[in-house]
Design an enzyme around this catalytic site. Structure first.
Site, PDB file in Angstrom:
ATOM      1  N   HIS A  83     -16.689   7.125 -18.129  1.00 20.17           N
ATOM      2  CA  HIS A  83     -16.581   6.369 -17.023  1.00 20.17           C
ATOM      3  C   HIS A  83     -16.632   7.519 -15.855  1.00 20.17           C
ATOM      4  O   HIS A  83     -15.580   8.036 -15.471  1.00 20.17           O
ATOM      5  CB  HIS A  83     -15.133   5.731 -16.893  1.00 20.17           C
ATOM      6  CG  HIS A  83     -14.878   4.415 -18.027  1.00 20.17           C
ATOM      7  ND1 HIS A  83     -14.838   3.344 -17.436  1.00 20.17           N
ATOM      8  CD2 HIS A  83     -14.523   4.767 -19.095  1.00 20.17           C
ATOM      9  CE1 HIS A  83     -14.556   2.469 -18.572  1.00 20.17           C
ATOM     10  NE2 HIS A  83     -14.421   3.345 -19.612  1.00 20.17           N
ATOM     11  N   MET A 127     -23.072   0.179 -20.899  1.00 21.13           N
ATOM     12  CA  MET A 127     -23.814   0.894 -21.574  1.00 21.13           C
ATOM     13  C   MET A 127     -24.151   0.217 -22.724  1.00 21.13           C
ATOM     14  O   MET A 127     -25.400   0.268 -23.245  1.00 21.13           O
ATOM     15  CB  MET A 127     -23.354   2.369 -21.693  1.00 21.13           C
ATOM     16  CG  MET A 127     -24.207   3.368 -22.718  1.00 21.13           C
ATOM     17  SD  MET A 127     -23.372   3.233 -24.242  1.00 21.13           S
ATOM     18  CE  MET A 127     -24.081   4.522 -24.878  1.00 21.13           C
ATOM     19  N   GLU A 170     -17.625  -4.971 -31.842  1.00 19.70           N
ATOM     20  CA  GLU A 170     -16.666  -5.536 -31.484  1.00 19.70           C
ATOM     21  C   GLU A 170     -16.692  -7.034 -30.931  1.00 19.70           C
ATOM     22  O   GLU A 170     -15.732  -7.823 -31.159  1.00 19.70           O
ATOM     23  CB  GLU A 170     -16.318  -4.890 -30.141  1.00 19.70           C
ATOM     24  CG  GLU A 170     -15.178  -5.166 -29.309  1.00 19.70           C
ATOM     25  CD  GLU A 170     -15.183  -4.873 -27.772  1.00 19.70           C
ATOM     26  OE1 GLU A 170     -15.979  -3.842 -27.307  1.00 19.70           O
ATOM     27  OE2 GLU A 170     -14.004  -4.977 -27.059  1.00 19.70           O
ATOM     28  N   GLU A 194     -16.710   6.683 -12.836  1.00 14.55           N
ATOM     29  CA  GLU A 194     -16.036   6.349 -11.666  1.00 14.55           C
ATOM     30  C   GLU A 194     -14.652   6.730 -11.509  1.00 14.55           C
ATOM     31  O   GLU A 194     -14.015   6.843 -10.503  1.00 14.55           O
ATOM     32  CB  GLU A 194     -15.897   4.711 -11.443  1.00 14.55           C
ATOM     33  CG  GLU A 194     -15.004   4.165 -12.713  1.00 14.55           C
ATOM     34  CD  GLU A 194     -15.568   3.798 -14.067  1.00 14.55           C
ATOM     35  OE1 GLU A 194     -16.499   4.495 -14.193  1.00 14.55           O
ATOM     36  OE2 GLU A 194     -14.906   3.027 -14.681  1.00 14.55           O
ATOM     37  N   TYR A 236      -5.491  -8.976 -15.235  1.00 18.35           N
ATOM     38  CA  TYR A 236      -4.732  -9.829 -14.273  1.00 18.35           C
ATOM     39  C   TYR A 236      -3.450  -9.448 -13.977  1.00 18.35           C
ATOM     40  O   TYR A 236      -2.812  -9.926 -13.013  1.00 18.35           O
ATOM     41  CB  TYR A 236      -4.949 -11.028 -15.187  1.00 18.35           C
ATOM     42  CG  TYR A 236      -6.309 -11.986 -15.341  1.00 18.35           C
ATOM     43  CD1 TYR A 236      -6.885 -12.550 -14.114  1.00 18.35           C
ATOM     44  CD2 TYR A 236      -6.852 -11.994 -16.255  1.00 18.35           C
ATOM     45  CE1 TYR A 236      -8.003 -13.056 -14.186  1.00 18.35           C
ATOM     46  CE2 TYR A 236      -8.023 -12.395 -16.492  1.00 18.35           C
ATOM     47  CZ  TYR A 236      -8.552 -13.162 -15.333  1.00 18.35           C
ATOM     48  OH  TYR A 236      -9.713 -13.503 -15.722  1.00 18.35           O
ATOM     49  N   GLY A 268       0.895  -1.265   0.091  1.00 16.85           N
ATOM     50  CA  GLY A 268      -0.037  -0.025  -0.007  1.00 16.85           C
ATOM     51  C   GLY A 268       0.789   1.272   0.041  1.00 16.85           C
ATOM     52  O   GLY A 268       0.462   2.139   0.789  1.00 16.85           O
ATOM     53  N   GLU A 271       6.136   8.274  -5.759  1.00 10.54           N
ATOM     54  CA  GLU A 271       6.326   6.900  -5.178  1.00 10.54           C
ATOM     55  C   GLU A 271       7.100   6.004  -6.468  1.00 10.54           C
ATOM     56  O   GLU A 271       6.605   6.143  -7.544  1.00 10.54           O
ATOM     57  CB  GLU A 271       4.652   6.381  -5.342  1.00 10.54           C
ATOM     58  CG  GLU A 271       4.385   4.914  -4.960  1.00 10.54           C
ATOM     59  CD  GLU A 271       3.149   4.273  -5.073  1.00 10.54           C
ATOM     60  OE1 GLU A 271       2.106   5.110  -5.232  1.00 10.54           O
ATOM     61  OE2 GLU A 271       3.091   2.990  -5.120  1.00 10.54           O
ATOM     62  N   ILE A 274      -1.072   4.074  -1.012  1.00 10.35           N
ATOM     63  CA  ILE A 274      -2.087   4.673   0.007  1.00 10.35           C
ATOM     64  C   ILE A 274      -1.334   5.572   0.942  1.00 10.35           C
ATOM     65  O   ILE A 274      -1.584   6.599   1.697  1.00 10.35           O
ATOM     66  CB  ILE A 274      -2.879   3.474   0.897  1.00 10.35           C
ATOM     67  CG1 ILE A 274      -3.757   2.494  -0.043  1.00 10.35           C
ATOM     68  CG2 ILE A 274      -3.726   4.075   1.982  1.00 10.35           C
ATOM     69  CD1 ILE A 274      -4.751   3.048  -0.632  1.00 10.35           C
ATOM     70  N   CYS A 317     -19.682   2.222 -19.816  1.00 10.78           N
ATOM     71  CA  CYS A 317     -18.977   2.019 -20.870  1.00 10.78           C
ATOM     72  C   CYS A 317     -19.514   0.588 -21.736  1.00 10.78           C
ATOM     73  O   CYS A 317     -20.365   0.758 -22.244  1.00 10.78           O
ATOM     74  CB  CYS A 317     -17.523   1.978 -20.606  1.00 10.78           C
ATOM     75  SG  CYS A 317     -16.455   2.224 -22.271  1.00 10.78           S
ATOM     76  N   LEU A 318     -18.656  -0.637 -21.803  1.00 14.47           N
ATOM     77  CA  LEU A 318     -19.257  -1.858 -22.095  1.00 14.47           C
ATOM     78  C   LEU A 318     -20.669  -1.859 -21.561  1.00 14.47           C
ATOM     79  O   LEU A 318     -21.464  -2.621 -22.302  1.00 14.47           O
ATOM     80  CB  LEU A 318     -18.220  -2.819 -22.189  1.00 14.47           C
ATOM     81  CG  LEU A 318     -18.779  -4.444 -22.397  1.00 14.47           C
ATOM     82  CD1 LEU A 318     -18.967  -4.237 -24.023  1.00 14.47           C
ATOM     83  CD2 LEU A 318     -17.821  -5.430 -22.317  1.00 14.47           C
TER      84      LEU A 318
HETATM   85  N1  GLN Z   1     -15.011  -2.379 -25.523  1.00 15.81           N
HETATM   86  C1  GLN Z   1     -15.464  -1.170 -25.587  1.00 15.81           C
HETATM   87  C2  GLN Z   1     -15.107  -0.168 -26.559  1.00 15.81           C
HETATM   88  O1  GLN Z   1     -13.810  -0.384 -26.675  1.00 15.81           O
HETATM   89  C3  GLN Z   1     -16.100  -0.704 -24.082  1.00 15.81           C
HETATM   90  C4  GLN Z   1     -14.772  -0.293 -23.495  1.00 15.81           C
HETATM   91  C5  GLN Z   1     -14.767  -0.255 -21.970  1.00 15.81           C
HETATM   92  O2  GLN Z   1     -15.797  -0.511 -21.311  1.00 15.81           O
HETATM   93  N2  GLN Z   1     -13.843   0.685 -21.540  1.00 15.81           N
HETATM   94  O3  GLN Z   1     -15.543   0.758 -26.982  1.00 15.81           O
END
Ligand code: GLN
Length: 533
Positions: free
Chosen positions: A509, A386, A407, A511, A56, A18, A143, A21, A383-384
């Protein structure tokens, strides 16, 4: 002219302690004292940026406003300090070498042999100082990724050694190590810390402050022992024991006077104590919230704790502001079937369909969305997520059989999500998506407008595909509205089904732009809908 102070944070013994953090917490404390602080991360891997790494390998890929695909620690920095970071805040060995090699090809080294020392270290030092030289910051915290003793960290530690020599009092080193508890011996062990400090000393760097990561609080005598064996002042040996939330770490470090020690060692005035009323209020809400809000995150990386880091934090922040405890459930999209969807999703208060790339797990997301739409569950698609909302609606409401994103299926008869024009001829994968913050104009009559309370917002992007505007009228006629669009390109940014309680999908996004003192409005609105009966 202000003299910028440089603080380095290195890590020893093991990774995942961390450091990010601790760096963010120290930055928070200095900021709370009125200083202008930025934090940057130097990563010793060869990738130019983490944009090409899958979750991953490296957890979530964070995106800055200026469109840099960055290490997720930049998310911590923004979330703690509430100020944006940029491309300059995240450097990798790959970028350092790329810069040096480009200069070499241009002949800028005038026939000299190009070497790790001094050319690579000079480039590292130059990059470390870039933000400091803007005059915008009193403190630049750097960091250093990886663990001291790694071969790949060597040029960074050497650069820190040189900078300490050059900057004198304006430079300080914090080293984070681990003090394990050995259950069989019923003892905590300081030897790994001693070795890691020794390894730093062998490379010419004497840490000024040690932060000991531990599971339980350490006794004074253990800290004294570490101080003695590591040449560090006793009051500069801090501990960072396990706490229920990362947001408590600044408080834990403030209680031990970390900010004061830093200021003292850098010859700066030390008076008063830090006060963070809003932060403490947030922590209080988190501790006292008794009722829960249960949110399911549907994605294919749910077994990785860091893959949806910013989403988890945004949900937690929004839930805390609503005085709810976040009961976060991760639902593996590949495991959702028509047969089990009710069992998997029915007891959730809200569903978030996660972003992502590629076909794996998409059919599960579509099943989850059909359930959510038909059962009027508050749902946020990111994003994906949506794009899946659009595909699901096309297939099951518009009756466009096999509608898809190109895609997932290039030869779909109904390309409701299609590759963006500017993406068509790109062959390079790195940094070539539509990245960073773009404007979005919101319809006044929409959930998104209700959430943001303004009609022009700017959020960050990371995608190649978009809503196909040829289908816009058809979608709108049947009840899915495009309520947010980019004012310059017409690209659809937000879709909603107004007749449902709260069913919103965003191409951007949200977030990436949620902090402890400024939770993202869309997440606030989503949680509000989820807790409403
Ligand atoms: N794979 C999708 C795209 O490239 C959504 C990308 C994502 O969710 N960041 O448009």
């Amino acid at each position: 002219m202000v003299e910028t102070k440089y603080i380095f944070v290195t890590g020893g013994v093991v990774s995942s302690l961390g450091k990010g953090i601790v760096a963010a917490s120290l930055g928070k404390l200095l900021q709370a004292r009125g200083y202008r602080v930025t934090i940057q991360k130097f990563d010793p891997y060869i990738n130019i940026d983490p944009g090409t790494l899958n979750p991953y390998e490296h957890g979530e890929c964070y995106v800055t406003e200026d469109g840099h695909e960055a290490d997720l620690d930049l998310g911590h920095y923004e979330c703690f300090l509430n100020i944006p970071t940029s491309k300059a805040n995240n450097i990798t060995t790959g970028r350092i070498y790329q810069n040096v090699i480009n200069k070499e090809r241009k002949g800028e080294f005038l026939g000299k042999t190009v070497q790790v020392v001094p050319h690579i270290t000079d480039e590292i030092k130059r990059n470390i100082m870039i933000l400091g030289k803007t005059g915008r910051f009193d403190f630049v915290i750097t960091e250093i990724g990886g663990t001291v003793g790694d071969i790949e960290s060597l040029p960074y530690i050497e650069s820190v050694r040189q900078l300490r020599w050059e900057l004198g009092k304006n430079c300080l080193c914090v080293h984070l190590t681990y003090v394990p508890y050995i259950a069989a011996a019923k003892e905590v062990k300081t030897k790994p810390t001693q070795h890691s400090v020794k390894s730093l000393q062998e490379q010419g760097v004497q840490p000024n402050i040690l932060v000991l990561r531990t599971e339980q609080e350490l006794s004074k005598s253990i800290c004294r022992k570490v101080a003695l064996f590591c040449n560090v002042d006793e009051d500069a040996v801090m501990q960072s024991y396990d706490v229920p939330s990362i947001y408590e770490v600044p408080i834990v470090l403030a209680e031990q006077g970390m900010d004061k020690i830093v200021l003292q060692k850098m010859g700066m005035p030390v008076d008063g104590n830090v006060d963070m009323p809003q932060w403490k209020n947030f922590l209080e809400n988190m501790k006292t919230a008794d009722k829960a809000v249960t949110i399911g995150v549907v994605g294919k990386y749910v077994e990785l704790p860091d893959a949806y880091k910013s989403i988890n934090e945004s949900l937690l922040q929004a839930a805390t502001y609503h005085k709810r405890r976040l009961d976060l459930r991760f639902i593996h999209s590949e495991k959702i079937t028509e047969g089990n969807v009710v069992e998997m999703l029915s007891d959730l208060d809200g569903i978030l369909i996660a972003p992502g790339f590629g076909q794996r797990g998409v059919e599960g997301k579509l099943i989850a969305l059909k359930y959510a739409r038909e059962n009027n569950k508050p749902t946020l698609g990111v994003c994906l997520g949506m794009q899946c909302m659009v595909v699901e609606f096309a297939r099951n409401v518009l009756g466009l059989e096999d509608a898809n994103s190109t895609e997932m299926n290039e030869s779909t008869p109904y390309k409701v999500i299609d590759i963006m024009e500017e993406q068509k001829n790109l062959t390079f994968m790195g940094g070539s998506m539509r990245l960073g913050a773009y404007d979005c104009k919101l319809d006044k009559n929409s959930r998104a407008y209700e959430a943001y309370k303004c009609d022009l917002v700017r959020e960050r992007h990371r995608h190649r595909y978009e809503f196909n505007n040829e289908y816009k009228d058809l979608f709108e006629k049947k009840g899915m509205k495009c309520v947010g669009t980019n004012p310059d390109t017409g690209l659809v940014e937000v879709v909603e089904i107004p007749k449902l309680k709260w069913y919103v999908g965003t191409q951007f996004h949200p977030e990436y732009n949620s902090t402890v003192v400024r939770p993202n409005p869309l997440f606030m609105s989503f949680i509000e809908a989820a807790i409403k009966d």
